[in-house]
Design a protein around this motif. Structure first.
Motif, PDB file in Angstrom:
ATOM      1  N   TYR A  25       0.851  -1.174   0.000  1.00  0.00           N
ATOM      2  CA  TYR A  25       0.000   0.000   0.000  1.00  0.00           C
ATOM      3  C   TYR A  25       0.895   1.234   0.000  1.00  0.00           C
ATOM      4  N   LYS A  26       0.328   2.366  -0.354  1.00  0.00           N
ATOM      5  CA  LYS A  26       1.086   3.595  -0.523  1.00  0.00           C
ATOM      6  C   LYS A  26       0.870   4.521   0.668  1.00  0.00           C
ATOM      7  N   TRP A  27       1.984   5.081   1.164  1.00  0.00           N
ATOM      8  CA  TRP A  27       1.933   6.064   2.251  1.00  0.00           C
ATOM      9  C   TRP A  27       2.084   7.457   1.654  1.00  0.00           C
ATOM     10  N   LEU A  28       1.206   8.378   2.053  1.00  0.00           N
ATOM     11  CA  LEU A  28       1.238   9.739   1.535  1.00  0.00           C
ATOM     12  C   LEU A  28       1.195  10.742   2.689  1.00  0.00           C
ATOM     13  N   LEU A  29       1.944  11.838   2.545  1.00  0.00           N
ATOM     14  CA  LEU A  29       1.826  12.971   3.459  1.00  0.00           C
ATOM     15  C   LEU A  29       1.086  14.075   2.710  1.00  0.00           C
ATOM     16  N   SER A  30      -0.153  14.326   3.109  1.00  0.00           N
ATOM     17  CA  SER A  30      -0.985  15.330   2.447  1.00  0.00           C
ATOM     18  C   SER A  30      -0.811  16.666   3.169  1.00  0.00           C
ATOM     19  N   THR A  31      -0.358  17.668   2.432  1.00  0.00           N
ATOM     20  CA  THR A  31       0.054  18.934   3.036  1.00  0.00           C
ATOM     21  C   THR A  31      -1.028  20.012   2.949  1.00  0.00           C
ATOM     22  N   ARG A  32      -0.678  21.219   3.415  1.00  0.00           N
ATOM     23  CA  ARG A  32      -1.610  22.336   3.552  1.00  0.00           C
ATOM     24  C   ARG A  32      -2.340  22.657   2.243  1.00  0.00           C
ATOM     25  N   PRO A  33      -3.685  22.694   2.285  1.00  0.00           N
ATOM     26  CA  PRO A  33      -4.459  23.031   1.087  1.00  0.00           C
ATOM     27  C   PRO A  33      -4.526  24.551   0.902  1.00  0.00           C
ATOM     28  N   LEU A  35      -4.789   1.931  -0.972  1.00  0.00           N
ATOM     29  CA  LEU A  35      -4.732   0.562  -1.495  1.00  0.00           C
ATOM     30  C   LEU A  35      -5.087   0.580  -2.977  1.00  0.00           C
ATOM     31  N   THR A  36      -4.506  -0.333  -3.728  1.00  0.00           N
ATOM     32  CA  THR A  36      -4.802  -0.451  -5.151  1.00  0.00           C
ATOM     33  C   THR A  36      -5.617  -1.715  -5.378  1.00  0.00           C
ATOM     34  N   ASP A  37      -6.748  -1.583  -6.076  1.00  0.00           N
ATOM     35  CA  ASP A  37      -7.587  -2.759  -6.313  1.00  0.00           C
ATOM     36  C   ASP A  37      -7.046  -3.586  -7.476  1.00  0.00           C
ATOM     37  N   ASN A  38      -7.721  -4.673  -7.793  1.00  0.00           N
ATOM     38  CA  ASN A  38      -7.253  -5.588  -8.830  1.00  0.00           C
ATOM     39  C   ASN A  38      -7.277  -4.989 -10.232  1.00  0.00           C
ATOM     40  N   PHE A  39      -7.895  -3.824 -10.369  1.00  0.00           N
ATOM     41  CA  PHE A  39      -7.985  -3.173 -11.668  1.00  0.00           C
ATOM     42  C   PHE A  39      -7.068  -1.957 -11.759  1.00  0.00           C
ATOM     43  N   GLY A  40      -6.183  -1.788 -10.749  1.00  0.00           N
ATOM     44  CA  GLY A  40      -5.198  -0.728 -10.789  1.00  0.00           C
ATOM     45  C   GLY A  40      -5.662   0.617 -10.267  1.00  0.00           C
ATOM     46  N   GLU A  42      -6.550   3.306  -7.341  1.00  0.00           N
ATOM     47  CA  GLU A  42      -6.182   3.565  -5.956  1.00  0.00           C
ATOM     48  C   GLU A  42      -7.373   4.081  -5.155  1.00  0.00           C
ATOM     49  N   HIS A  43      -7.420   3.671  -3.872  1.00  0.00           N
ATOM     50  CA  HIS A  43      -8.483   4.115  -2.976  1.00  0.00           C
ATOM     51  C   HIS A  43      -7.858   4.494  -1.644  1.00  0.00           C
ATOM     52  N   GLN A  44      -8.180   5.681  -1.133  1.00  0.00           N
ATOM     53  CA  GLN A  44      -7.687   6.066   0.185  1.00  0.00           C
ATOM     54  C   GLN A  44      -8.461   5.315   1.256  1.00  0.00           C
ATOM     55  N   VAL A  45      -7.724   4.770   2.199  1.00  0.00           N
ATOM     56  CA  VAL A  45      -8.356   4.037   3.299  1.00  0.00           C
ATOM     57  C   VAL A  45      -7.975   4.684   4.632  1.00  0.00           C
ATOM     58  N   ALA A  46      -6.895   4.272   5.248  1.00  0.00           N
ATOM     59  CA  ALA A  46      -6.519   4.816   6.553  1.00  0.00           C
ATOM     60  C   ALA A  46      -6.093   6.276   6.455  1.00  0.00           C
ATOM     61  N   THR A  47      -6.260   6.999   7.547  1.00  0.00           N
ATOM     62  CA  THR A  47      -5.801   8.392   7.613  1.00  0.00           C
ATOM     63  C   THR A  47      -5.456   8.746   9.050  1.00  0.00           C
ATOM     64  N   ILE A  48      -4.388   9.560   9.205  1.00  0.00           N
ATOM     65  CA  ILE A  48      -3.990  10.104  10.504  1.00  0.00           C
ATOM     66  C   ILE A  48      -3.757  11.589  10.294  1.00  0.00           C
ATOM     67  N   GLN A  49      -4.411  12.425  11.106  1.00  0.00           N
ATOM     68  CA  GLN A  49      -4.339  13.875  10.921  1.00  0.00           C
ATOM     69  C   GLN A  49      -3.891  14.536  12.215  1.00  0.00           C
ATOM     70  N   LEU A  50      -2.964  15.463  12.085  1.00  0.00           N
ATOM     71  CA  LEU A  50      -2.460  16.202  13.234  1.00  0.00           C
ATOM     72  C   LEU A  50      -3.086  17.591  13.216  1.00  0.00           C
ATOM     73  N   ASP A  51      -3.715  17.980  14.327  1.00  0.00           N
ATOM     74  CA  ASP A  51      -4.569  19.165  14.336  1.00  0.00           C
ATOM     75  C   ASP A  51      -4.250  20.071  15.525  1.00  0.00           C
ATOM     76  N   PHE A  52      -3.744  21.280  15.219  1.00  0.00           N
ATOM     77  CA  PHE A  52      -3.541  22.297  16.244  1.00  0.00           C
ATOM     78  C   PHE A  52      -4.735  23.249  16.316  1.00  0.00           C
TER      79      PHE A  52
END
Length: 464
Positions: A227-235, A283-288, A290-300
């Motif tokens: 599975y792929k790990w991503l750091l999603s930054t400030r929008p 996660l990537t399904d059998n057809f290639g 990608e779907h976002q599943v888990a998420t962890i967010q740090l919030d001040f």
């Protein structure tokens, strides 16, 4: 009057018609399927779900899933599984309301930054409302975090209580575009294994590390090793100060480097939540796809906006830091990934159809019922004097006592996805054994009922 069919031909026709009926369920009418199934993944999921009677979609509630009895069994198993894992990290479960007044969403920032993705709720009869509610607009909650802030704020908090970890399984609603709705992967009503951790600045690193470890542990249990790990930054649209965002992004990057490894994660520029950066798992399904599943967010931001405080060890009042985390993400989407991953062949512990008992003929039905009672660990259907046991093992065991041949019923059980087929005949009753075979292997084992029960317990205990 039409001539009578020969008995053998009549029997053959009836058998074929019945086999056709039990092998697959009717395809939903086009008008009753409001969610798009244009992608291969959704079509595959829906075909398996229809055949196994897992879930259905209907135009009367677009983007909302109807979990059918067998799908509900899997859903409940996933919830139970995750609650057990959260116990390892001392999460405390709460149940919070589904809708709140607009002013709560204004405090949290959702009304300004997220209201287009929310459903508004208004009363059709304002005479039933108090004066302070006459002009009130409510919003169905798209997430649990504001409600958990209210829970934290209700009592005086000490540093000795932190980290305070709250979990919530309430249903959530988001106003997804109609054209974006897809099977289980993009819906309007869904459930998350939602958790919020209120902690001190010094506790952030350890809590983040625990969350990342839990993701890896949970995903390995389901056989997800890539599975792929991503750091999603400030929008572009965000709340708070940039320096706080920079600090939060730095914290997440450090956690990823230590837990996942440098160079083993990617930056997802500008895709953070409006209140904080996040780590996403795809996660990537059998057809290639990608779907976002888990998420962890740090919030001040939310703790500041809700003016949350705790008393530090020096007696001063400090603002906690909030970590949002979901290991499955949406349970619906995670289930879609599992349907795709297993292709409908569920492991025993998660299966909605774990075993079927096939009596050789009607004279063996009574014995089959006794075996079912033991293996399913439940009282007999007509026994109302005693309660079912609350904590012991309970398995999904059926009996197929139709007059069809053993071979036909065995083939039908395999097509329905039963993990084990158990035969009961004169020989088994005499010897005190059960003839049991798996879905994948024709080899017959002769085991006692107690040995079969222990086998089932072992498979459930080891998540196999």
């Amino acid at each position: 009057m039409p001539s009578k069919l020969p008995p053998t031909l009549c029997s053959t026709i009836i058998r074929r018609l019945y086999a056709s009926k039990v092998a697959s369920q009717p395809t939903p009418k086009a008008s009753s399927t409001s969610t798009s199934t244009s992608t291969s993944t959704s079509t595959s999921n829906l075909e398996i779900a229809t055949k196994q009677q897992l879930y259905m979609l209907d135009a009367h509630s677009p983007g909302s899933v109807f979990f059918l009895p067998y799908g509900t069994r899997i859903f409940n198993k996933l919830v139970k599984f995750m609650k057990l894992q959260q116990d390892k990290q001392n999460f405390t479960e709460v149940i919070t309301p589904l809708m709140y007044k607009k002013d709560l969403w204004e405090t949290s920032g959702h009304w300004e930054n997220y209201k287009e993705d929310m459903f508004k709720v208004e009363s059709n009869d304002v005479s039933k409302l108090g004066e302070d509610e006459q002009n009130t607009v409510y919003g169905l909650k798209p997430m649990n975090c504001p409600g958990h802030c209210l829970v934290f704020d209700r009592f005086t908090r000490s540093h000795n209580e932190l980290p305070l970890r709250l979990s919530d399984w309430s249903s959530l609603h988001r106003n997804e575009a109609s054209g974006a709705l897809t099977g289980l992967t993009r819906v309007r009503r869904f459930h998350q294994d939602d958790g919020h951790i209120f902690c001190t600045a010094q506790q952030v690193k350890e809590e983040m590390t625990k969350c990342l470890k839990l993701i890896r542990l949970v995903y390995s249990a389901f056989g997800f090793d890539k599975y792929k790990w991503l750091l999603s930054t400030r929008p572009n649209h965000f709340i708070g100060e940039k320096k706080e965002w920079d600090q939060a992004e730095s914290e997440l990057a450090s956690a990823l480097n230590e837990s996942v490894g440098e160079g083993k994660w990617e930056i997802n520029e500008g895709d953070g939540a409006f209140y904080g950066p996040k780590i996403d798992v795809k996660l990537t399904d059998n057809f290639g796809k990608e779907h976002q599943v888990a998420t962890i967010q740090l919030d001040f931001q939310l703790p500041q906006r809700f003016k949350l405080e705790y008393q530090s060890d020096t007696g001063s009042l400090e603002t906690p830091i909030m970590i949002h985390r979901a290991i499955f993400g949406s349970v619906e989407r995670f289930l879609a990934m599992l349907i795709d991953h297993y292709n409908g062949k569920w492991p025993f512990w998660l299966s909605p159809r774990q075993a079927v008992i096939i009596p050789v003929n009607s004279s063996h039905n009574e014995h089959a019922e006794k075996v079912k009672e033991i293996l399913s660990n439940s009282a007999a259907d007509d026994e109302y004097e005693n309660l079912n046991k609350f904590t012991d093992y309970k398995f999904f065991v059926d009996i197929d006592s139709r007059t069809e041949t053993v071979g036909f019923r065995t083939k039908d059980a395999i097509s329905k996805g039963y993990n084990f087929i158990i035969l009961v005949g004169e020989k088994e009753i005499k010897n005190g054994n059960l003839a049991i075979r798996s879905r994948e292997n024709r080899k017959i084992e002769n085991l006692t009922t107690e040995e079969v029960l222990e086998k089932f317990k072992s498979l459930e205990d080891t998540y196999k």
